[in-house]
Design a protein around this motif. Structure first.
Motif, PDB file in Angstrom:
ATOM      1  N   VAL A   1       0.843  -1.206   0.000  1.00 62.59           N
ATOM      2  CA  VAL A   1       0.000   0.000   0.000  1.00 62.59           C
ATOM      3  C   VAL A   1       0.879   1.256   0.000  1.00 62.59           C
ATOM      4  CG1 VAL A   1      -1.697   1.317   1.340  1.00 62.59           C
ATOM      5  CG2 VAL A   1      -1.957  -1.151   1.097  1.00 62.59           C
TER       6      VAL A   1
ATOM      7  N   GLY B   1       0.896   4.138  -2.757  1.00 62.19           N
ATOM      8  CA  GLY B   1       0.828   5.553  -2.416  1.00 62.19           C
ATOM      9  C   GLY B   1       1.815   6.371  -3.237  1.00 62.19           C
TER      10      GLY B   1
ATOM     11  N   SER C   1      -0.271   9.776  -3.620  1.00 64.53           N
ATOM     12  CA  SER C   1      -1.283  10.054  -2.594  1.00 64.53           C
ATOM     13  C   SER C   1      -0.670   9.922  -1.207  1.00 64.53           C
ATOM     14  CB  SER C   1      -2.462   9.084  -2.738  1.00 64.53           C
ATOM     15  OG  SER C   1      -3.340   9.217  -1.632  1.00 64.53           O
TER      16      SER C   1
ATOM     17  N   ILE D   1      -2.871   7.475   1.003  1.00 64.26           N
ATOM     18  CA  ILE D   1      -2.649   6.041   0.754  1.00 64.26           C
ATOM     19  C   ILE D   1      -1.339   5.608   1.412  1.00 64.26           C
ATOM     20  CG2 ILE D   1      -2.166   4.308  -1.030  1.00 64.26           C
ATOM     21  CD1 ILE D   1      -4.112   5.745  -2.840  1.00 64.26           C
TER      22      ILE D   1
END
Length: 426
Positions: free
Chosen positions: A92, A96, A101, A104
């Motif tokens: 994850v 990101g 992001s 994230i």
């Protein structure tokens, strides 16, 4: 028979050493990541520590449940569960970076924190169970060395990967994320196919038994829980804020040092922690935990004060450049003294744990869960220190570390004495 047992456990023992390494490696990732996200998303110092906070906040939620999970389903299943979560968390974080992001990335850091907490609960007792009891301490010491090695190299590698890039992004750290995911996958496959002793699984009936007292009934344990919160926050805060101080521009209160050099300088802090742990192991037989904690917290207090008030004088320190060359670089003497705190920080966890659990008897296992919960200090205090740095400057933020060292000194000298020895612990 003993040789067979040793051979049959050699592979899982090696995997435990890898887990010791990856725990500090993934946790330490938040150090160079703090510099990266600060640049990529235009964050202030407080916000740049949110990754640390997300990682360590998971300890607050998972500290006690991870111990209960271990008692219910055993070492192997708990470890396998944690490894899947670890792979997912780092994946994850990688996503990101690809989606640019910040949120994230924070989600990945939080999931990774769940993993580190659960693995911390598993690896220490599992290394004790695997192999002979006579060599259990030796295995734990080597595991601790692997842990320190992971913490030492991650800021150095992070700095090298960032290099002199004008715009740093999470994707710059992709090689480090791939290493982490690879180790999680490797250890999962190996543990899936090996047999692990399970001496500590408890029946549901036993888990339901209520007790009049608990670990929190002991004053020295309650104060010790606060000490662990402060210790972890101090360890993370010194390195993380130093990295920001070194790499931030002069006009914004930093020293404007190249990220690869800054990573090497912070790496020395973690290298000194490795040296301190080795020395602590040698001195542990002749120096008590109380004497050791009082000495290192007092010395650490002195080092931080010198770091704050040191004159504008440069000293030579060994560093690794972005081209992977070793050289001696000029470093402010105050920064050098802050890095020297690594030798003091190194032995604080075992000393505090020993003092806080002394005389707890049957409540030690419960106490360990509270200790893992208070590792959340590694997220809270660096964020507070970052906020202080935003308002008053980087060096002034280290007054928080001064207060933390002072509390640890108090705990060693006064707060660690057991005043509740009337409570039955058998």
């Amino acid at each position: 028979m003993n040789q067979t047992t040793h051979k049959s456990y050699a592979l899982p023992i090696a995997m435990m050493f890898l887990l010791f390494f990856i725990i500090s490696f993934v946790t330490g990732l938040q150090n160079p990541m703090g510099v990266i996200v600060k640049d990529q998303f235009s964050l202030n110092n407080y916000q740049s520590q949110l990754g640390n906070m997300a990682n360590f906040l998971a300890y607050f939620f998972m500290g006690i449940p991870s111990g209960k999970l271990l008692r219910r389903i055993g070492y192997k299943k708990t470890a396998l569960f944690a490894l899947v979560m670890g792979f997912t968390g780092v994946l994850v974080m990688y996503l990101g970076g690809k989606t640019a992001s910040f949120w994230i990335y924070l989600g990945g850091a939080f999931i990774s924190g769940f993993t580190m907490c659960t693995l911390n609960t598993v690896v220490n007792p599992m290394l004790t169970v695997l192999g002979s009891k006579e060599r259990a301490n030796q295995r734990l010491n080597f595991g601790g060395a692997c842990n320190s090695f992971g913490a030492t190299i991650v800021p150095i590698l992070g700095g090298v990967l960032m290099g002199n890039a004008a715009q740093k992004t999470i994707s710059d750290a992709d090689p480090l994320l791939f290493v982490a995911m690879g180790i999680f996958a490797l250890v999962f496959v190996v543990l899936l196919f090996v047999q692990i002793p399970e001496p500590h699984i408890e029946s549901k009936e036993r888990l339901k038994i209520k007790d009049k007292y608990s670990a929190l009934s002991f004053r020295h344990f309650r104060l010790g829980v606060i000490a662990i919160f402060i210790y972890v926050g101090t360890e993370v805060g010194i390195g993380s804020i130093a990295n920001l101080y070194l790499t931030n521009s002069v006009e914004h209160g930093g020293l404007g040092i190249d990220p690869s050099l800054a990573g090497s300088i912070v790496g020395i802090y973690y290298l000194l922690m490795l040296v301190g742990r080795l020395l602590g192991g040698l001195l542990g037989g002749v120096v008590t935990s109380r004497q050791m904690l009082a000495s290192v917290s007092g010395l650490g207090l002195l080092f931080v004060l010198i770091g704050i008030y040191a004159p504008d004088y440069m000293v030579k320190m060994p560093v690794v450049t972005s081209n992977l060359h070793f050289e001696l670089a000029d470093v402010h003497i105050g920064v050098a003294f802050l890095m020297l705190c690594g030798i003091c920080i190194s032995v604080m966890w075992p000393c505090t744990f020993n003092l806080a659990t002394e005389g707890l008897g049957k409540y030690i296992a419960e106490g360990s869960g509270f200790f893992m919960t208070m590792v959340v200090g590694g997220g809270v205090l660096p964020m507070v220190q970052g906020a202080i740095a935003d308002s008053f400057g980087y060096l002034d933020s280290y007054w928080l570390i001064v207060a933390c060292m002072a509390y640890l000194l108090y705990y060693a000298l006064i707060g660690s004495h057991n005043v509740n020895d009337n409570i039955p612990v058998e």
